[in-house]
Design a protein around this motif. Structure first.
Motif, mmCIF file in Angstrom:
data_model
loop_
_atom_site.group_PDB
_atom_site.id
_atom_site.type_symbol
_atom_site.label_atom_id
_atom_site.label_comp_id
_atom_site.label_asym_id
_atom_site.label_seq_id
_atom_site.Cartn_x
_atom_site.Cartn_y
_atom_site.Cartn_z
ATOM 1 N N THR A 24 0.787 -1.233 0.000
ATOM 2 C CA THR A 24 0.000 0.000 0.000
ATOM 3 C C THR A 24 0.818 1.282 0.000
ATOM 4 N N THR A 25 2.137 1.180 0.244
ATOM 5 C CA THR A 25 2.949 2.399 0.248
ATOM 6 C C THR A 25 4.235 2.203 -0.552
ATOM 7 N N GLU A 26 4.702 3.294 -1.115
ATOM 8 C CA GLU A 26 5.960 3.246 -1.858
ATOM 9 C C GLU A 26 7.130 2.945 -0.922
ATOM 10 N N GLU A 27 7.067 3.465 0.291
ATOM 11 C CA GLU A 27 8.131 3.217 1.268
ATOM 12 C C GLU A 27 8.308 1.719 1.527
ATOM 13 N N TYR A 28 7.217 1.019 1.707
ATOM 14 C CA TYR A 28 7.280 -0.432 1.936
ATOM 15 C C TYR A 28 7.775 -1.146 0.679
ATOM 16 N N ALA A 29 7.328 -0.704 -0.487
ATOM 17 C CA ALA A 29 7.777 -1.303 -1.746
ATOM 18 C C ALA A 29 9.284 -1.123 -1.932
ATOM 19 N N VAL A 30 9.801 0.045 -1.570
ATOM 20 C CA VAL A 30 11.247 0.287 -1.656
ATOM 21 C C VAL A 30 11.985 -0.674 -0.739
ATOM 22 N N ARG A 31 11.486 -0.829 0.479
ATOM 23 C CA ARG A 31 12.143 -1.748 1.426
ATOM 24 C C ARG A 31 12.201 -3.167 0.857
ATOM 25 N N ILE A 32 11.104 -3.626 0.293
ATOM 26 C CA ILE A 32 11.081 -4.975 -0.292
ATOM 27 C C ILE A 32 12.063 -5.077 -1.449
ATOM 28 N N ALA A 33 12.002 -4.126 -2.378
ATOM 29 C CA ALA A 33 12.852 -4.173 -3.570
ATOM 30 C C ALA A 33 14.332 -4.099 -3.210
ATOM 31 N N ARG A 34 14.676 -3.160 -2.363
ATOM 32 C CA ARG A 34 16.079 -2.899 -2.028
ATOM 33 C C ARG A 34 16.643 -3.922 -1.042
ATOM 34 N N ASP A 35 15.887 -4.191 0.033
ATOM 35 C CA ASP A 35 16.442 -4.980 1.132
ATOM 36 C C ASP A 35 16.205 -6.485 1.002
ATOM 37 N N TRP A 36 15.181 -6.874 0.263
ATOM 38 C CA TRP A 36 14.876 -8.305 0.137
ATOM 39 C C TRP A 36 15.155 -8.833 -1.260
ATOM 40 N N ASN A 37 14.656 -8.136 -2.280
ATOM 41 C CA ASN A 37 14.794 -8.658 -3.641
ATOM 42 C C ASN A 37 16.224 -8.582 -4.169
ATOM 43 N N VAL A 38 16.939 -7.490 -3.891
ATOM 44 C CA VAL A 38 18.310 -7.373 -4.394
ATOM 45 C C VAL A 38 19.192 -8.489 -3.837
ATOM 46 N N PRO A 39 19.222 -8.732 -2.527
ATOM 47 C CA PRO A 39 20.053 -9.840 -2.038
ATOM 48 C C PRO A 39 19.611 -11.208 -2.579
ATOM 49 N N GLU A 40 18.308 -11.378 -2.785
ATOM 50 C CA GLU A 40 17.780 -12.675 -3.245
ATOM 51 C C GLU A 40 18.018 -12.913 -4.732
ATOM 52 N N SER A 41 17.805 -11.870 -5.566
ATOM 53 C CA SER A 41 17.843 -12.089 -7.011
ATOM 54 C C SER A 41 18.754 -11.126 -7.775
ATOM 55 N N GLY A 42 19.345 -10.154 -7.090
ATOM 56 C CA GLY A 42 20.260 -9.236 -7.760
ATOM 57 C C GLY A 42 19.649 -7.926 -8.211
ATOM 58 N N SER A 43 18.323 -7.827 -8.185
ATOM 59 C CA SER A 43 17.668 -6.574 -8.560
ATOM 60 C C SER A 43 16.292 -6.502 -7.912
ATOM 61 N N GLY A 44 15.771 -5.290 -7.860
ATOM 62 C CA GLY A 44 14.437 -5.084 -7.314
ATOM 63 C C GLY A 44 13.801 -3.881 -7.981
ATOM 64 N N PHE A 45 12.491 -3.913 -8.140
ATOM 65 C CA PHE A 45 11.763 -2.845 -8.821
ATOM 66 C C PHE A 45 10.567 -2.411 -7.985
ATOM 67 N N VAL A 46 10.314 -1.119 -7.985
ATOM 68 C CA VAL A 46 9.136 -0.553 -7.335
ATOM 69 C C VAL A 46 8.220 -0.077 -8.454
ATOM 70 N N THR A 47 6.985 -0.547 -8.414
ATOM 71 C CA THR A 47 6.014 -0.146 -9.430
ATOM 72 C C THR A 47 4.905 0.683 -8.800
ATOM 73 N N ARG A 48 4.286 1.493 -9.634
ATOM 74 C CA ARG A 48 3.137 2.294 -9.202
ATOM 75 C C ARG A 48 2.012 2.026 -10.198
ATOM 76 N N PHE A 49 0.814 1.825 -9.644
ATOM 77 C CA PHE A 49 -0.354 1.569 -10.483
ATOM 78 C C PHE A 49 -1.600 1.832 -9.659
ATOM 79 N N ALA A 50 -2.708 2.002 -10.353
ATOM 80 C CA ALA A 50 -4.001 2.222 -9.696
ATOM 81 C C ALA A 50 -4.907 1.030 -9.962
#
Length: 98
Positions: A24-50
């Motif tokens: 629900t928030t960009e802040e949480y999406a950044v945390r997931i992309a940066r802190d979880w996805n990058v170490p797991e897979s090498g990259s992370g992306f934050v998307t925005r949509f309605a």
């Protein structure tokens, strides 16, 4: 793959991914992309949509470890309906390569 120009739907879930978790928030999406996805897979992306509110009304907002970690739990079988409820493009707003 999500391209910088945007797209209109998320790909099907893999068998080991029975739930789609839009947050629900960009802040949480950044945390997931940066802190979880990058170490797991090498990259992370934050998307925005309605998404249409009448679609989301069928799902609760879930707290995943605290008030700052709110997300919807969309079963994989509901992803086509979720995609149909997206208004406009899905935009990549941040990316985190390793």
């Amino acid at each position: 793959m999500i391209e910088e120009s945007g797209m209109s739907a998320f790909p099907p879930r893999l068998p080991e991914q029975p739930i789609f978790y839009p947050v629900t928030t960009e802040e949480y999406a950044v945390r997931i992309a940066r802190d979880w996805n990058v170490p797991e897979s090498g990259s992370g992306f934050v998307t925005r949509f309605a998404v249409r509110g009448d679609f989301l009304d069928a799902y609760r907002v879930e707290e995943a470890g605290g008030r700052a970690h709110c997300e919807y739990w969309i079963p994989a079988e509901d992803l086509p309906a979720f995609n149909a409820a997206i208004i406009g493009p899905i935009e990549v707003v941040r990316s985190f390569p390793e």
